[in-house]
Design an enzyme around this catalytic site. Structure first.
Site, PDB file in Angstrom:
ATOM      1  N   GLU A  70       0.823  -1.208   0.000  1.00 38.63           N
ATOM      2  CA  GLU A  70       0.000   0.000   0.000  1.00 38.63           C
ATOM      3  C   GLU A  70       0.856   1.256   0.000  1.00 38.63           C
ATOM      4  O   GLU A  70       0.507   2.255  -0.628  1.00 38.63           O
ATOM      5  CB  GLU A  70      -0.941  -0.003   1.215  1.00 38.63           C
ATOM      6  N   ASP A  95      -8.433  -0.570   7.172  1.00 42.68           N
ATOM      7  CA  ASP A  95      -7.553  -0.924   8.287  1.00 42.68           C
ATOM      8  C   ASP A  95      -6.072  -0.892   7.883  1.00 42.68           C
ATOM      9  O   ASP A  95      -5.201  -0.819   8.740  1.00 42.68           O
ATOM     10  CB  ASP A  95      -7.919  -2.331   8.793  1.00 42.68           C
ATOM     11  N   HIS A 139      -9.727  -6.010  10.091  1.00 42.94           N
ATOM     12  CA  HIS A 139     -10.389  -5.855   8.784  1.00 42.94           C
ATOM     13  C   HIS A 139     -11.824  -5.356   8.927  1.00 42.94           C
ATOM     14  O   HIS A 139     -12.660  -5.613   8.075  1.00 42.94           O
ATOM     15  CB  HIS A 139     -10.418  -7.191   8.031  1.00 42.94           C
TER      16      HIS A 139
END
Lengths: 336, 370
Positions: A70, A95, A139
């Site tokens: 990410e 998250d 999550h």
């Protein structure tokens, strides 16, 4: 009879229509194209829950699989936005924000300000949030309040398929970074959605029900529970006004305040933890700007200040539901 | 034994599945005449009153204020005073035993709008009824085929009735070309060609009336009669502030006060009505379409196309209906009655008279068309 599609299909359609309209729009994220170790080859996944499925073949070369990094691909999307593209990057679960927060809050959110208005960063970060999916503590969180805190970001939390399509189209056309929060439990929700393209402006709350007794402000998935609770309260003679702000940044303060000035009673419903939440933010706003109109203490209905439990039974207790909202409505209504 | 009449939840518009009782206007034991308003009901789209279709006495109120009933659900009983209570109780029991609410599945039953390509543009229409001499319902500026939701079915008992979405409106294509009346006229004539209608009764509301008048002027052989409701095209004045405001309005706050100008009773402008209008206005291309039409037809608050002589000279039946309190187009534009021109002014009614006084307008139209 207007056509009904799901929240997930509405998001896919918005992406498809904007990609057709504007060649600078690209989609990128983990498993957005091929996935499953076959990058871009067979449109196997379309994102972890299939939201972008079908776009890969319709828009060749513009749906990109990224590594599971990410910090890398969110940064790449921000950079591409600075260089003339309109990337829609998918952060699979909100998250995972922690590993790419610098790219979002210290880079994307600051460029326009720090470059004297000469830079624009038209990036959209689509991301899943929320409990109810048996996906446990890492999550299932509801972190729109963290983005809302940061100037320079716009934060969108659609509660239904119609809003999801119109708000995503607006997000893609917007020249600022937009965080687009998709509740994973809402993906299967059906609703009337025009086939034609349309954009819903930011900062314009949706009033789902008008009433003069209690104002109920709810965010995202909670809007649907709030409507359910308001319908139940109506059977007891309590008329609620249900307001969905649609975007937490910018926030349509006028609609909230006008409603509380009419009802004098407020319930705020937020799936986040209670501290520094949208619930506390809106309660603070109303307490400051509509204090004179209040006839009862403001009620906040939120999740508890604990991580989202993995146990089914505990998760079900964790998420605010219609019964808790109705109890809060009756409590503020009966306050003397 | 005199008949026992059930008063049931009406179906106003395609999407209505249930309605809420807002309050009774008659008490049990009150005498009622045909057309009397008995109970106020609200769907998610619109509020209105349920009228008596028979004369008698309101014998039972079977739904209370705030009750939500499915379409077709039992609101009350109208019967003559001499009907025994036991018979009424038996009728209620029989109704409740056999009543099955319509399926909430959208695909079940009921007509659906269709689409047809006219001059390269998609056009949506809804057809109800069959046979007879066909009727075409033409909505006004910013409207769509749902403007006729209280009229369409009522008129379609003995004839085919088409309600259309003009270019730029509803779910028709949003391209209005230069925004001229000629574009709208071509679309309606093209639609008639596509449906094999050599001639039809044209019913136009507001701007739709101007379209009907222009067709009558240009192609009188396509027109069997004209029904003009609060019609444009009969004089120069029009409420320019409304037109400009409507074109510019892009949120509830701006739109609601404008929409209330359309109705005599501001309470009819429900949250859902405003919301539906906003949903229309957000569609891609609508802002351009409305701006072009407004510029071509109503620039500076003046109507650019006036056909004041057409009703008298057409040589075909013309019905003019106007709300006397119309705040958009003045009732003074109604032409003189005489010859084949019939004029009906409805007291205490506004611009959306076909919705607000649907029963009366339907009666006038039905009488005129037959």
């Amino acid at each position: 009879m207007a056509r009904k599609i799901t929240y997930q299909q509405a998001i896919n359609e918005a992406l498809d229509q904007e990609m057709s309209r504007d060649p600078t729009v690209i989609v990128m994220g983990e498993d957005n194209a091929g996935g499953a170790g076959a990058p871009g080859e067979d449109d196997a996944w379309g994102g972890v829950l299939g939201v972008t499925k079908g776009l890969y073949h319709k828009h060749p070369g513009r749906v990109l699989d990224t590594p599971i990094s990410e910090s890398g691909f969110i940064g790449a999307a921000v950079g591409a936005a600075c260089n003339g593209l309109r990337p829609v990057a998918e952060l699979m679960f909100v998250d995972f924000l922690g590993v790419c927060l610098d790219q979002i809050f210290n880079q994307a959110a600051k460029f326009r300000y720090m470059f004297g208005g000469k830079a624009k960063t038209p990036v959209v970060i689509r991301t899943m949030y929320g409990a109810g999916f048996r996906a446990a503590a890492q999550h299932s969180q509801c972190l729109y309040n963290i983005f809302t805190h940061i100037p320079g970001l716009k934060v969108v939390v659609p509660s239904n398929p119609y809003d999801a399509k119109g708000l995503l189209i607006q997000s893609i056309r917007d020249n600022d970074p937009v965080i687009f929060m998709e509740h994973k439990v809402l993906y299967t929700m059906q609703g009337e959605v025009p086939e034609e393209s349309y954009a819903i402006p930011f900062g314009e709350a949706n009033v789902l029900r008008e009433g003069h007794d209690v104002t109920v402000v709810a965010i995202g998935r909670m809007v649907n529970f709030a409507s359910e609770a308001a319908a139940a309260a109506q059977k007891k003679g309590v008329h609620c006004e249900v307001i969905d702000p649609r975007t937490t940044s910018p926030l349509d303060e006028d609609t909230l305040l006008e409603s509380v000035e009419k009802t004098g009673r407020l319930v705020v419903v937020d799936e986040s933890h209670p501290r520094c939440s949208m619930a506390s933010d809106i309660a603070g706003l109303v307490a400051q700007k509509a204090f004179g109109a209040l006839k009862a203490p403001i009620e906040q209905v939120t999740a508890p200040h604990v991580p989202v439990p993995f146990s089914d039974a505990l998760e079900d207790l964790y998420v605010p539901g219609a019964a808790r909202i109705e109890a809060a409505i009756m409590k503020v209504r009966e306050y003397r | 034994m005199s008949a026992i009449h059930t008063l049931t939840m009406p179906k106003w518009g395609l999407s209505m599945q249930e309605g809420k009782v807002n309050g009774w206007l008659k008490r049990p034991g009150d005498a009622v005449a045909i057309g009397d308003e008995l109970v106020e009901v609200e769907s998610e789209k619109i509020a209105g009153a349920v009228e008596a279709s028979v004369a008698g006495v309101l014998r039972r109120q079977l739904a209370g204020e705030d009750d939500v009933l499915p379409v077709g659900g039992l609101l009350g009983i109208v019967a003559d005073a001499e009907v025994a209570d036991a018979d009424i109780d038996a009728a209620v029991a029989a109704f409740n035993a056999s009543f099955v609410p319509a399926s909430t599945d959208d695909d079940a039953g009921g007509p659906s709008p269709q689409q047809v390509e006219i001059n390269g543009r998609r056009m949506r229409f809804l057809l109800r009824g069959e046979g007879g001499e066909p009727v075409i319902l033409i909505h006004g500026f910013g409207g769509d085929l749902n403007n006729w939701l209280f009229n369409h079915e009522a008129l379609a008992g003995t004839r085919a009735v088409y309600a259309i979405d003009l270019p730029g409106h509803g779910e028709s294509a949003k391209d209005v070309g230069d925004g001229s009346l000629a574009t709208l006229v071509a679309a309606v004539l093209g639609f008639m060609d596509s449906q094999g209608l050599s001639a039809a009764h044209l019913v136009g509301h507001s701007m739709g009336g101007a379209v009907a008048l222009a067709i009558a002027a240009q192609a009188p052989e396509r027109v069997r009669s004209l029904s003009l409701i609060c019609s444009a095209g009969l004089g120069a004045e029009i409420n320019g502030d409304y037109i400009d405001g409507f074109v510019a309005a892009n949120d509830r706050r701006a739109l609601k006060p404008l929409l209330t100008q359309l109705f005599a009773d501001a309470g009819l402008v429900t949250r859902q009505l405003v919301d539906d209008m906003l949903k229309y206005k957000r569609l891609e291309g609508v802002d351009t379409a409305l701006a072009r039409l407004a510029a071509a037809l109503f620039a500076g608050g003046r109507q650019q196309a006036v056909f004041a002589e057409v009703p008298a000279q057409l040589g075909k039946p013309v019905l003019v209906v106007w709300g006397e309190d119309d705040r958009i187009i003045p009732v003074a534009h109604a032409p003189a009655a005489g010859g084949q021109v019939r004029v009906e002014r409805l007291a205490a009614q506004g611009h959306m008279v076909q919705m607000e006084a649907a029963h009366e307008v339907n009666r006038l139209l039905e009488h005129f068309l037959s």
